[in-house]
Design a protein around this motif. Sequence first.
Motif, PDB file in Angstrom:
ATOM      1  N   ALA A   1       0.525  -1.301   0.060  1.00 57.15           N
ATOM      2  CA  ALA A   1       0.267   0.189  -0.069  1.00 57.15           C
ATOM      3  C   ALA A   1       1.153   1.318  -0.077  1.00 57.15           C
ATOM      4  O   ALA A   1       0.799   2.247  -0.910  1.00 57.15           O
ATOM      5  N   TYR A   2       2.257   1.360   0.582  1.00 56.07           N
ATOM      6  CA  TYR A   2       2.597   2.291   1.382  1.00 56.07           C
ATOM      7  C   TYR A   2       3.178   3.074  -0.847  1.00 56.07           C
ATOM      8  O   TYR A   2       3.770   4.068  -1.098  1.00 56.07           O
ATOM      9  N   THR A   3       4.075   1.500  -0.915  1.00 59.69           N
ATOM     10  CA  THR A   3       4.649   1.161  -2.009  1.00 59.69           C
ATOM     11  C   THR A   3       4.086   2.023  -3.330  1.00 59.69           C
ATOM     12  O   THR A   3       4.285   3.095  -4.151  1.00 59.69           O
ATOM     13  N   ARG A   4       2.768   1.333  -3.759  1.00 58.82           N
ATOM     14  CA  ARG A   4       1.648   2.015  -4.373  1.00 58.82           C
ATOM     15  C   ARG A   4       0.986   3.275  -4.307  1.00 58.82           C
ATOM     16  O   ARG A   4       1.872   3.919  -5.290  1.00 58.82           O
ATOM     17  N   ALA A   5       0.893   4.094  -3.263  1.00 49.24           N
ATOM     18  CA  ALA A   5       0.611   5.434  -2.832  1.00 49.24           C
ATOM     19  C   ALA A   5       1.964   6.371  -3.293  1.00 49.24           C
ATOM     20  O   ALA A   5       1.746   7.197  -4.161  1.00 49.24           O
ATOM     21  N   LEU A   6       3.313   5.838  -2.410  1.00 54.21           N
ATOM     22  CA  LEU A   6       4.623   6.264  -3.643  1.00 54.21           C
ATOM     23  C   LEU A   6       4.669   6.866  -4.790  1.00 54.21           C
ATOM     24  O   LEU A   6       4.941   7.575  -5.185  1.00 54.21           O
ATOM     25  N   MET A   7       4.883   5.929  -5.337  1.00 54.85           N
ATOM     26  CA  MET A   7       4.749   5.176  -6.778  1.00 54.85           C
ATOM     27  C   MET A   7       3.997   6.018  -7.869  1.00 54.85           C
ATOM     28  O   MET A   7       4.365   6.764  -8.679  1.00 54.85           O
ATOM     29  N   GLU A   8       2.799   6.089  -7.769  1.00 52.92           N
ATOM     30  CA  GLU A   8       2.060   6.636  -7.584  1.00 52.92           C
ATOM     31  C   GLU A   8       1.757   8.395  -7.749  1.00 52.92           C
ATOM     32  O   GLU A   8       1.234   9.050  -9.239  1.00 52.92           O
ATOM     33  N   ALA A   9       2.290   8.871  -6.637  1.00 56.46           N
ATOM     34  CA  ALA A   9       2.252   9.895  -5.881  1.00 56.46           C
ATOM     35  C   ALA A   9       3.163  10.604  -7.394  1.00 56.46           C
ATOM     36  O   ALA A   9       3.347  11.642  -7.665  1.00 56.46           O
ATOM     37  N   ALA A  10       4.611   9.683  -7.137  1.00 59.33           N
ATOM     38  CA  ALA A  10       5.462  10.125  -8.210  1.00 59.33           C
ATOM     39  C   ALA A  10       5.555  10.508  -9.018  1.00 59.33           C
ATOM     40  O   ALA A  10       5.709  11.382 -10.280  1.00 59.33           O
ATOM     41  N   ARG A  11       4.756   9.709  -9.853  1.00 57.09           N
ATOM     42  CA  ARG A  11       4.743   8.995 -11.412  1.00 57.09           C
ATOM     43  C   ARG A  11       3.165  10.737 -12.214  1.00 57.09           C
ATOM     44  O   ARG A  11       3.838  10.997 -13.044  1.00 57.09           O
ATOM     45  N   SER A  12       2.889  10.674 -11.050  1.00 51.98           N
ATOM     46  CA  SER A  12       1.561  11.571 -11.345  1.00 51.98           C
ATOM     47  C   SER A  12       2.780  13.572 -11.196  1.00 51.98           C
ATOM     48  O   SER A  12       2.160  14.279 -12.470  1.00 51.98           O
ATOM     49  N   GLU A  13       3.862  13.291 -10.845  1.00 49.34           N
ATOM     50  CA  GLU A  13       4.236  14.170 -11.242  1.00 49.34           C
ATOM     51  C   GLU A  13       5.716  14.376 -11.804  1.00 49.34           C
ATOM     52  O   GLU A  13       6.409  14.944 -11.881  1.00 49.34           O
ATOM     53  N   GLY A  14       5.874  13.271 -11.643  1.00 50.93           N
ATOM     54  CA  GLY A  14       7.172  13.391 -13.055  1.00 50.93           C
ATOM     55  C   GLY A  14       8.828  12.977 -12.501  1.00 50.93           C
ATOM     56  O   GLY A  14       8.894  13.395 -12.824  1.00 50.93           O
ATOM     57  N   ARG A  15       8.511  12.325 -11.623  1.00 49.82           N
ATOM     58  CA  ARG A  15       9.604  12.119 -10.917  1.00 49.82           C
ATOM     59  C   ARG A  15       9.875  10.721  -9.899  1.00 49.82           C
ATOM     60  O   ARG A  15      10.204  10.427  -9.169  1.00 49.82           O
ATOM     61  N   ALA A  16       9.607   9.712 -10.587  1.00 51.82           N
ATOM     62  CA  ALA A  16       9.324   8.767 -10.203  1.00 51.82           C
ATOM     63  C   ALA A  16      11.044   7.907 -10.014  1.00 51.82           C
ATOM     64  O   ALA A  16      11.169   7.738  -8.831  1.00 51.82           O
ATOM     65  N   ASN A  17      11.915   8.051 -10.409  1.00 48.65           N
ATOM     66  CA  ASN A  17      13.434   7.981 -10.405  1.00 48.65           C
ATOM     67  C   ASN A  17      13.611   8.655  -9.270  1.00 48.65           C
ATOM     68  O   ASN A  17      14.575   8.102  -8.477  1.00 48.65           O
ATOM     69  N   ALA A  18      13.299  10.079  -9.109  1.00 50.88           N
ATOM     70  CA  ALA A  18      14.317  11.270  -8.198  1.00 50.88           C
ATOM     71  C   ALA A  18      13.503  10.896  -6.585  1.00 50.88           C
ATOM     72  O   ALA A  18      14.429  10.671  -5.774  1.00 50.88           O
ATOM     73  N   ASP A  19      12.558  10.077  -6.562  1.00 51.59           N
ATOM     74  CA  ASP A  19      11.488   9.792  -6.157  1.00 51.59           C
ATOM     75  C   ASP A  19      12.176   8.658  -5.272  1.00 51.59           C
ATOM     76  O   ASP A  19      12.768   8.525  -3.665  1.00 51.59           O
ATOM     77  N   LEU A  20      12.807   7.310  -5.788  1.00 56.48           N
ATOM     78  CA  LEU A  20      13.326   5.853  -5.811  1.00 56.48           C
ATOM     79  C   LEU A  20      14.585   6.552  -5.126  1.00 56.48           C
ATOM     80  O   LEU A  20      14.581   5.976  -3.461  1.00 56.48           O
ATOM     81  N   VAL A  21      15.826   7.299  -5.427  1.00 56.02           N
ATOM     82  CA  VAL A  21      16.394   7.760  -4.414  1.00 56.02           C
ATOM     83  C   VAL A  21      16.461   8.293  -3.294  1.00 56.02           C
ATOM     84  O   VAL A  21      17.007   8.372  -2.668  1.00 56.02           O
ATOM     85  N   GLN A  22      15.472   9.508  -3.318  1.00 55.33           N
ATOM     86  CA  GLN A  22      15.442   9.808  -2.014  1.00 55.33           C
ATOM     87  C   GLN A  22      14.985   8.794  -0.981  1.00 55.33           C
ATOM     88  O   GLN A  22      15.181   8.597  -0.009  1.00 55.33           O
ATOM     89  N   TRP A  23      13.944   7.985  -1.481  1.00 57.15           N
ATOM     90  CA  TRP A  23      13.156   6.968  -1.018  1.00 57.15           C
ATOM     91  C   TRP A  23      14.481   5.945   0.228  1.00 57.15           C
ATOM     92  O   TRP A  23      14.415   5.564   1.040  1.00 57.15           O
ATOM     93  N   GLN A  24      15.609   6.255  -0.936  1.00 51.60           N
ATOM     94  CA  GLN A  24      16.647   4.711  -0.371  1.00 51.60           C
ATOM     95  C   GLN A  24      17.651   5.313   0.075  1.00 51.60           C
ATOM     96  O   GLN A  24      18.249   4.882   1.392  1.00 51.60           O
ATOM     97  N   HIS A  25      17.549   6.993   0.285  1.00 52.96           N
ATOM     98  CA  HIS A  25      18.104   7.347   1.774  1.00 52.96           C
ATOM     99  C   HIS A  25      17.293   7.343   2.660  1.00 52.96           C
ATOM    100  O   HIS A  25      17.612   8.146   3.725  1.00 52.96           O
ATOM    101  N   ALA A  26      16.161   7.984   2.357  1.00 51.75           N
ATOM    102  CA  ALA A  26      14.758   7.994   3.817  1.00 51.75           C
ATOM    103  C   ALA A  26      15.175   7.426   5.411  1.00 51.75           C
ATOM    104  O   ALA A  26      15.042   7.577   6.241  1.00 51.75           O
ATOM    105  N   ARG A  27      15.546   6.213   5.053  1.00 53.97           N
ATOM    106  CA  ARG A  27      16.063   5.132   6.229  1.00 53.97           C
ATOM    107  C   ARG A  27      17.862   5.518   6.887  1.00 53.97           C
ATOM    108  O   ARG A  27      17.250   4.805   8.676  1.00 53.97           O
ATOM    109  N   LYS A  28      17.976   6.554   6.490  1.00 56.23           N
ATOM    110  CA  LYS A  28      18.955   7.722   7.393  1.00 56.23           C
ATOM    111  C   LYS A  28      18.800   8.175   8.103  1.00 56.23           C
ATOM    112  O   LYS A  28      19.049   8.394   9.187  1.00 56.23           O
ATOM    113  N   PHE A  29      17.496   8.929   8.057  1.00 56.05           N
ATOM    114  CA  PHE A  29      17.170   9.829   8.494  1.00 56.05           C
ATOM    115  C   PHE A  29      16.563   9.655  10.176  1.00 56.05           C
ATOM    116  O   PHE A  29      15.919   8.614  10.421  1.00 56.05           O
ATOM    117  N   SER A  30      17.091  10.144  11.214  1.00 54.87           N
ATOM    118  CA  SER A  30      16.767  10.005  12.384  1.00 54.87           C
ATOM    119  C   SER A  30      15.239  10.149  12.471  1.00 54.87           C
ATOM    120  O   SER A  30      14.485  11.375  11.601  1.00 54.87           O
TER     121      SER A  30
END
Length: 156
Positions: A13-42
């Motif tokens: 559910a989280y993945t599909r929501a994120l992907m749908e929003a990213a695709r609608s804004e034309g930034r799916a690849n950029a969001d993937l890169v951000q998401w991969q770094h998100a786990r490092k956030f405190s």
Amino acid sequence: MTSKRAEAEKVEAYTRALMEAARSEGRANADLVQWQHARKFSPEVLETLAAMQREDDLDLVSQVAKQYKEYLDAEDKTVSVTVTTAVPLDDDLREKVRAKAEADLKAPVYLVERVDPSIIGGIMLEARGKRYDASVRAQLANIRKTLSSSFIGGEE
């Protein structure tokens, strides 16, 4: 439903929501890169970003980062104290809380105020990784615990 299945459904559910929003804004690849770094956030960074999102203040991120660095560089001794109450603080109580916290912490204090009706009444303070909970909810929980252990122990 098993916990693994429930977890898998949440992830999808989280993945599909994120992907749908990213695709609608034309930034799916950029969001993937951000998401991969998100786990490092405190947790503090994530909570602050969530609060900024709720208040529609994400345009202030760069200014907050700049000021954060300035404070670190200046070795600001101000202590952030999170104050949670069931209703908003009035000016008089705010100043009393600030004065008491500054006296106890022996440092200037910046109050972060939160309202959480679920604490029913009283106050919760968090500073320097420690929590003081004088909420009605906590007091009721302590009473419940005391009564249940008294009755359990008294029946033997």
